[in-house]
Design a protein around this motif. Sequence first.
Motif, PDB file in Angstrom:
ATOM      1  N   PRO A 131       0.838  -1.440  -0.242  1.00 23.92           N
ATOM      2  CA  PRO A 131      -0.444  -0.201  -0.197  1.00 23.92           C
ATOM      3  C   PRO A 131       0.753   1.348  -0.304  1.00 23.92           C
ATOM      4  CG  PRO A 131      -0.911  -1.382   1.455  1.00 23.92           C
ATOM      5  CD  PRO A 131       0.420  -1.694   1.224  1.00 23.92           C
ATOM      6  N   GLN A 132      -0.062   2.552  -0.223  1.00 24.59           N
ATOM      7  CA  GLN A 132       0.574   3.676  -0.956  1.00 24.59           C
ATOM      8  C   GLN A 132       1.361   4.448   0.686  1.00 24.59           C
ATOM      9  OE1 GLN A 132      -0.868   7.172  -3.161  1.00 24.59           O
ATOM     10  NE2 GLN A 132       0.896   7.918  -3.229  1.00 24.59           N
ATOM     11  N   PHE A 133       2.228   4.515   0.894  1.00 20.99           N
ATOM     12  CA  PHE A 133       3.066   4.626   1.890  1.00 20.99           C
ATOM     13  C   PHE A 133       4.145   3.907   3.116  1.00 20.99           C
ATOM     14  CE2 PHE A 133      -0.444   7.998   1.199  1.00 20.99           C
ATOM     15  CZ  PHE A 133       0.419   8.804   0.694  1.00 20.99           C
ATOM     16  N   TRP A 134       3.442   2.679   3.022  1.00 22.80           N
ATOM     17  CA  TRP A 134       4.759   2.016   3.807  1.00 22.80           C
ATOM     18  C   TRP A 134       5.546   1.566   3.159  1.00 22.80           C
ATOM     19  CZ3 TRP A 134       1.204  -3.331   4.361  1.00 22.80           C
ATOM     20  CH2 TRP A 134       0.093  -3.536   5.682  1.00 22.80           C
ATOM     21  N   GLU A 135       6.541   1.205   4.416  1.00 17.61           N
ATOM     22  CA  GLU A 135       8.744   1.345   3.950  1.00 17.61           C
ATOM     23  C   GLU A 135       9.050  -0.117   4.716  1.00 17.61           C
ATOM     24  OE1 GLU A 135      10.270   4.926   4.984  1.00 17.61           O
ATOM     25  OE2 GLU A 135       8.574   5.642   4.085  1.00 17.61           O
ATOM     26  N   TRP A 136       9.522  -0.873   3.708  1.00 14.71           N
ATOM     27  CA  TRP A 136       9.782  -2.152   4.826  1.00 14.71           C
ATOM     28  C   TRP A 136      11.495  -1.405   5.386  1.00 14.71           C
ATOM     29  CZ3 TRP A 136       8.689  -6.474   6.901  1.00 14.71           C
ATOM     30  CH2 TRP A 136       9.455  -7.644   7.125  1.00 14.71           C
ATOM     31  N   ASP A 137      11.875  -2.103   6.769  1.00  4.39           N
ATOM     32  CA  ASP A 137      12.466  -1.478   7.275  1.00  4.39           C
ATOM     33  C   ASP A 137      13.848  -2.651   7.074  1.00  4.39           C
ATOM     34  OD1 ASP A 137      12.314  -3.002   8.992  1.00  4.39           O
ATOM     35  OD2 ASP A 137      12.292  -1.374  10.566  1.00  4.39           O
ATOM     36  N   GLY A 138      13.804  -3.854   6.607  1.00  2.79           N
ATOM     37  CA  GLY A 138      14.299  -5.225   6.888  1.00  2.79           C
ATOM     38  C   GLY A 138      13.737  -6.119   7.415  1.00  2.79           C
ATOM     39  N   TRP A 168       7.422  -3.916   8.621  1.00  4.54           N
ATOM     40  CA  TRP A 168       6.541  -2.827   7.610  1.00  4.54           C
ATOM     41  C   TRP A 168       6.142  -1.983   9.142  1.00  4.54           C
ATOM     42  CZ3 TRP A 168       6.201  -2.578   2.811  1.00  4.54           C
ATOM     43  CH2 TRP A 168       6.837  -3.824   2.248  1.00  4.54           C
ATOM     44  N   TRP A 169       6.714  -0.352   8.668  1.00  2.00           N
ATOM     45  CA  TRP A 169       5.911   0.347   8.802  1.00  2.00           C
ATOM     46  C   TRP A 169       5.178   1.618   8.037  1.00  2.00           C
ATOM     47  CZ3 TRP A 169       8.236   2.586  13.416  1.00  2.00           C
ATOM     48  CH2 TRP A 169       9.019   1.968  13.803  1.00  2.00           C
ATOM     49  N   ARG A 170       4.830   2.618   8.310  1.00  5.48           N
ATOM     50  CA  ARG A 170       3.869   3.509   7.548  1.00  5.48           C
ATOM     51  C   ARG A 170       3.916   4.771   7.814  1.00  5.48           C
ATOM     52  NH1 ARG A 170      -2.182   1.675   8.904  1.00  5.48           N
ATOM     53  NH2 ARG A 170      -1.668   2.392  10.884  1.00  5.48           N
ATOM     54  N   MET A 196       6.480   8.651  11.330  1.00  8.45           N
ATOM     55  CA  MET A 196       6.402   7.121  11.047  1.00  8.45           C
ATOM     56  C   MET A 196       6.141   6.851  12.208  1.00  8.45           C
ATOM     57  SD  MET A 196       7.278   7.155   7.644  1.00  8.45           S
ATOM     58  CE  MET A 196       7.881   4.845   7.686  1.00  8.45           C
ATOM     59  N   GLU A 197       5.377   5.249  11.821  1.00  7.36           N
ATOM     60  CA  GLU A 197       4.655   5.006  13.003  1.00  7.36           C
ATOM     61  C   GLU A 197       4.399   2.625  12.315  1.00  7.36           C
ATOM     62  OE1 GLU A 197       0.906   6.080  13.521  1.00  7.36           O
ATOM     63  OE2 GLU A 197       0.145   4.847  12.128  1.00  7.36           O
ATOM     64  N   PRO A 198       4.485   2.136  12.891  1.00  5.94           N
ATOM     65  CA  PRO A 198       4.808   0.457  13.106  1.00  5.94           C
ATOM     66  C   PRO A 198       3.417   0.687  12.359  1.00  5.94           C
ATOM     67  CG  PRO A 198       5.507   0.181  15.036  1.00  5.94           C
ATOM     68  CD  PRO A 198       4.852   1.477  14.474  1.00  5.94           C
ATOM     69  N   VAL A 199       2.885  -1.088  11.084  1.00  6.04           N
ATOM     70  CA  VAL A 199       1.891  -1.277  10.272  1.00  6.04           C
ATOM     71  C   VAL A 199       0.903  -1.395  11.947  1.00  6.04           C
ATOM     72  CG1 VAL A 199       0.634  -2.022   8.804  1.00  6.04           C
ATOM     73  CG2 VAL A 199       2.344  -1.063   7.734  1.00  6.04           C
TER      74      VAL A 199
END
Length: 434
Positions: A247-254, A257-259, A265-268
């Motif tokens: 989904p848009q605005f999601w990011e993977w930190d390794g 998933w964060w949003r 920035m916050e955890p999904v």
Amino acid sequence: MVTRALIESVLTRARERSRLLTDSVDDGDLVAQHSPLMSPLVWDLAHIGNQEELWLVRDVGGREPVRVDIDALYDAFEHPRSTRPQLPLMDPAQARAYVRTVREKVWDVLDGHPLAGSPLAENGFAFGMIAQHEQQHDETMLATHQLRSGDAVLVAPETPDLGGTPEIDTEVVVPGGEFVMGTSVEPWALDNERPAHAVDVPSFGIDTFPVTNERYLAFMDDGGYERRELWSERGWSHRREAELAAPQFWEWDGKSWWRRRFGTMEPVRLREPVVHVSYFEAEAFARWAGKRLPTESEWEKAARWDPRSGRSRRYPWGDEDPDDTRANLGQRHLGPAVAGAYPAGASGLGVHQLIGDVWEWTSSDFLPYPGFSAFPYREYSDVFFGGDYKVLRGGSFGTDAVACRGTFRNWDHPIRRQIFSGFRCARDVQGEQA
């Protein structure tokens, strides 16, 4: 009943929200274009004032124009969003002064108007239309805030959790039969919601709750974005071209998933409805789940049909207006509430969170109802019918109650994700009983 007090209340609430969304950033942010999909915030503000002047000051009030020279400048059909930063727009101070002047004249018009005498004035329709218009632009400005970079500037309390921890992956079977879709009596309903008409809907199953982040992550973990068989031809082409992977605005930190949500920035959060997904993503998830997206008529029957009386209600819970216990609306919070948060808002069939939280994609194209008549202008609905648009229903956490009801129809291109869009699934039911 429509009263002057009600009109004053909804117009004031809309203006307070417009002020919050524009006063929370500096002038540089107001004139910047944070995405080619969106207007500069200062354009939205002046456009709100211009529409209010056109309909309430000039048309309903019969008063002299405030700024007749800017009509073309703030015509949404004359200037695409991507080109608006190049226009000779009013600066923030001028825009604020303009909308204040227009509103002062509107109060004067309202004070002496009989709220009758023409279709536009009857039951204060034009005032309700303008309140809805401003709130719709406020939701658009809220989406612009989500797209802007920089520190968080909006604050709101966390969403409540009033419903315990229900079993999420459940459905309600809706019995087949006729129900009344749309409305001919809601005083401020817009033209595409009219007229009321009978629709025969076969039995179907529909998710009790919107699809949550936890369920969507299962789709992602099962290779949902890489499995061609789950996507339509257009959807797969767009997925590849846009390189969609979450989904848009999601990011993977390794590791997880964060949003990014309004600069923070916050955890999904697993139990929240997934948001910022396109129609194509929703469609692929539904196929992965062995289901499909509901049609617009299925969605509305699940939301409005009362199995005890057989009639269609204004809202899932009944005819009473939304309140804080029934739905997450009006930017009281800055995100959707967890599944099960609003048990008092469940429909007569037991379907939850149909109003507020996230706009829900349906499989239906945006088309007129039988007997549709454009009012008061073609550009609100008529020019969009038959285009590349899918219907969304139910409103989001960023939708105000004045612009959200069981009959309200929203629409957008199937690739759009910057809107506060989620979904729930449906399925065909053969020989099952509700």
